[in-house]
Design a protein around this motif. Structure first.
Motif, PDB file in Angstrom:
ATOM      1  N   ALA A 144       0.845  -1.200   0.000  1.00 18.56           N
ATOM      2  CA  ALA A 144       0.000   0.000   0.000  1.00 18.56           C
ATOM      3  C   ALA A 144       0.878   1.246   0.000  1.00 18.56           C
ATOM      4  CB  ALA A 144      -0.911  -0.003   1.221  1.00 18.56           C
ATOM      5  N   ILE A 145       0.389   2.282  -0.666  1.00 15.96           N
ATOM      6  CA  ILE A 145       1.136   3.541  -0.783  1.00 15.96           C
ATOM      7  C   ILE A 145       0.389   4.628  -0.021  1.00 15.96           C
ATOM      8  CG2 ILE A 145       1.994   5.292  -2.385  1.00 15.96           C
ATOM      9  CD1 ILE A 145       2.170   3.033  -4.495  1.00 15.96           C
ATOM     10  N   PRO A 146       1.005   5.114   1.068  1.00 17.98           N
ATOM     11  CA  PRO A 146       0.351   6.171   1.845  1.00 17.98           C
ATOM     12  C   PRO A 146       0.639   7.562   1.288  1.00 17.98           C
ATOM     13  CG  PRO A 146       2.340   5.495   2.961  1.00 17.98           C
ATOM     14  CD  PRO A 146       2.218   4.632   1.723  1.00 17.98           C
ATOM     15  N   GLU A 147      -0.318   8.450   1.521  1.00 16.53           N
ATOM     16  CA  GLU A 147      -0.114   9.866   1.213  1.00 16.53           C
ATOM     17  C   GLU A 147      -0.760  10.676   2.326  1.00 16.53           C
ATOM     18  OE1 GLU A 147      -1.979  11.224  -2.392  1.00 16.53           O
ATOM     19  OE2 GLU A 147      -3.864  10.254  -1.919  1.00 16.53           O
ATOM     20  N   LEU A 148      -0.266  11.875   2.518  1.00 10.26           N
ATOM     21  CA  LEU A 148      -0.813  12.773   3.525  1.00 10.26           C
ATOM     22  C   LEU A 148      -2.201  13.226   3.096  1.00 10.26           C
ATOM     23  CD1 LEU A 148       0.430  13.926   6.138  1.00 10.26           C
ATOM     24  CD2 LEU A 148       1.077  15.936   4.835  1.00 10.26           C
ATOM     25  N   GLU A 149      -3.126  13.250   4.036  1.00  9.14           N
ATOM     26  CA  GLU A 149      -4.457  13.786   3.743  1.00  9.14           C
ATOM     27  C   GLU A 149      -4.313  15.256   3.327  1.00  9.14           C
ATOM     28  OE1 GLU A 149      -7.468  12.727   3.429  1.00  9.14           O
ATOM     29  OE2 GLU A 149      -7.489  10.758   4.375  1.00  9.14           O
ATOM     30  N   ALA A 150      -5.173  15.689   2.433  1.00  8.85           N
ATOM     31  CA  ALA A 150      -5.049  17.019   1.819  1.00  8.85           C
ATOM     32  C   ALA A 150      -5.117  18.161   2.826  1.00  8.85           C
ATOM     33  CB  ALA A 150      -6.132  17.193   0.761  1.00  8.85           C
ATOM     34  N   MET A 151      -5.824  17.990   3.922  1.00 12.44           N
ATOM     35  CA  MET A 151      -5.975  19.105   4.869  1.00 12.44           C
ATOM     36  C   MET A 151      -4.740  19.331   5.741  1.00 12.44           C
ATOM     37  SD  MET A 151      -8.531  17.613   7.806  1.00 12.44           S
ATOM     38  CE  MET A 151      -8.329  18.959   8.927  1.00 12.44           C
ATOM     39  N   PHE A 152      -3.762  18.434   5.681  1.00 11.43           N
ATOM     40  CA  PHE A 152      -2.569  18.545   6.516  1.00 11.43           C
ATOM     41  C   PHE A 152      -1.362  19.003   5.711  1.00 11.43           C
ATOM     42  CE2 PHE A 152      -5.124  15.439   8.833  1.00 11.43           C
ATOM     43  CZ  PHE A 152      -5.065  15.964  10.110  1.00 11.43           C
ATOM     44  N   ARG A 153      -0.499  19.741   6.400  1.00 10.81           N
ATOM     45  CA  ARG A 153       0.804  20.112   5.831  1.00 10.81           C
ATOM     46  C   ARG A 153       1.861  19.663   6.827  1.00 10.81           C
ATOM     47  NH1 ARG A 153       1.282  25.990   5.039  1.00 10.81           N
ATOM     48  NH2 ARG A 153       2.604  26.085   6.875  1.00 10.81           N
ATOM     49  N   PHE A 154       2.817  18.896   6.358  1.00 12.14           N
ATOM     50  CA  PHE A 154       3.908  18.377   7.176  1.00 12.14           C
ATOM     51  C   PHE A 154       5.095  19.317   7.050  1.00 12.14           C
ATOM     52  CE2 PHE A 154       7.833  15.866   7.328  1.00 12.14           C
ATOM     53  CZ  PHE A 154       7.730  15.321   8.599  1.00 12.14           C
TER      54      PHE A 154
ATOM     55  N   PRO B 142      -6.117  23.352   9.429  1.00 10.75           N
ATOM     56  CA  PRO B 142      -6.795  24.638   9.625  1.00 10.75           C
ATOM     57  C   PRO B 142      -7.103  24.995  11.083  1.00 10.75           C
ATOM     58  CG  PRO B 142      -7.720  23.539   7.733  1.00 10.75           C
ATOM     59  CD  PRO B 142      -6.760  22.560   8.376  1.00 10.75           C
ATOM     60  N   GLU B 143      -7.394  24.005  11.906  1.00  9.51           N
ATOM     61  CA  GLU B 143      -7.753  24.299  13.297  1.00  9.51           C
ATOM     62  C   GLU B 143      -6.582  24.259  14.258  1.00  9.51           C
ATOM     63  OE1 GLU B 143      -9.365  21.563  11.687  1.00  9.51           O
ATOM     64  OE2 GLU B 143     -10.839  22.924  10.839  1.00  9.51           O
ATOM     65  N   GLY B 144      -5.397  23.880  13.792  1.00  5.63           N
ATOM     66  CA  GLY B 144      -4.286  23.801  14.729  1.00  5.63           C
ATOM     67  C   GLY B 144      -3.082  23.065  14.208  1.00  5.63           C
ATOM     68  N   MET B 145      -2.425  22.346  15.142  1.00  3.46           N
ATOM     69  CA  MET B 145      -1.153  21.712  14.850  1.00  3.46           C
ATOM     70  C   MET B 145      -1.012  20.460  15.705  1.00  3.46           C
ATOM     71  SD  MET B 145       2.622  23.339  15.541  1.00  3.46           S
ATOM     72  CE  MET B 145       2.413  23.350  17.310  1.00  3.46           C
ATOM     73  N   VAL B 146      -0.394  19.431  15.126  1.00  2.00           N
ATOM     74  CA  VAL B 146      -0.033  18.222  15.856  1.00  2.00           C
ATOM     75  C   VAL B 146       1.481  18.174  15.902  1.00  2.00           C
ATOM     76  CG1 VAL B 146      -0.113  15.711  15.895  1.00  2.00           C
ATOM     77  CG2 VAL B 146      -2.075  16.994  15.021  1.00  2.00           C
ATOM     78  N   LYS B 147       2.038  18.174  17.108  1.00  2.00           N
ATOM     79  CA  LYS B 147       3.486  18.027  17.269  1.00  2.00           C
ATOM     80  C   LYS B 147       3.805  16.539  17.260  1.00  2.00           C
ATOM     81  CE  LYS B 147       7.310  19.128  20.363  1.00  2.00           C
ATOM     82  NZ  LYS B 147       7.689  19.752  21.654  1.00  2.00           N
ATOM     83  N   LEU B 148       4.712  16.139  16.385  1.00  2.00           N
ATOM     84  CA  LEU B 148       5.054  14.734  16.222  1.00  2.00           C
ATOM     85  C   LEU B 148       6.316  14.387  17.001  1.00  2.00           C
ATOM     86  CD1 LEU B 148       4.523  14.672  12.373  1.00  2.00           C
ATOM     87  CD2 LEU B 148       2.959  13.727  14.088  1.00  2.00           C
ATOM     88  N   ASN B 149       6.362  13.165  17.537  1.00  2.00           N
ATOM     89  CA  ASN B 149       7.604  12.727  18.169  1.00  2.00           C
ATOM     90  C   ASN B 149       8.617  12.398  17.074  1.00  2.00           C
ATOM     91  OD1 ASN B 149       7.128  10.078  17.241  1.00  2.00           O
ATOM     92  ND2 ASN B 149       6.271   9.399  19.178  1.00  2.00           N
TER      93      ASN B 149
END
Length: 95
Positions: A9-19, A33-40
């Motif tokens: 399977a080939i993953p892609e980022l959902e359109a609403m997110f920017r990495f 649009p509503e915020g941010m997720v801080k990644l480990n």
């Protein structure tokens, strides 16, 4: 549960997110649009190679080569993919 992930399977980022790298957080983040997720660190490393071209197997091979002392990242990558799908951060590229 990670055996549920198809390595082809080939993953892609959902359109609403920017990495991106966020200097103020000293971490990779997902902006939406509503915020941010801080990644480990490991999550940021995995998402940094999600490009809608590489399969899960390609990502595992790349990260195993990049981090040979980790002892194999296969299960970690698969578990992250399950979590990222549940969080709606990624989706599978339509074949």
């Amino acid at each position: 549960m990670s055996e549920l992930i198809d390595v082809d399977a080939i993953p892609e980022l959902e359109a609403m997110f920017r990495f991106q790298w966020e200097e103020a957080q000293q971490a990779h983040v997902l902006l939406y649009p509503e915020g941010m997720v801080k990644l480990n660190g490991p999550a940021g490393e995995i998402l940094s190679v999600v490009d809608a071209k590489r399969s899960v197997g390609d990502i595992i091979n790349l990260l195993n080569a990049r981090y040979p002392d980790a002892g194999g990242v296969d299960d970690d990558v698969k578990a992250f993919m399950l979590d990222a799908l549940a969080q709606h951060w990624i989706r599978w590229v339509a074949s």
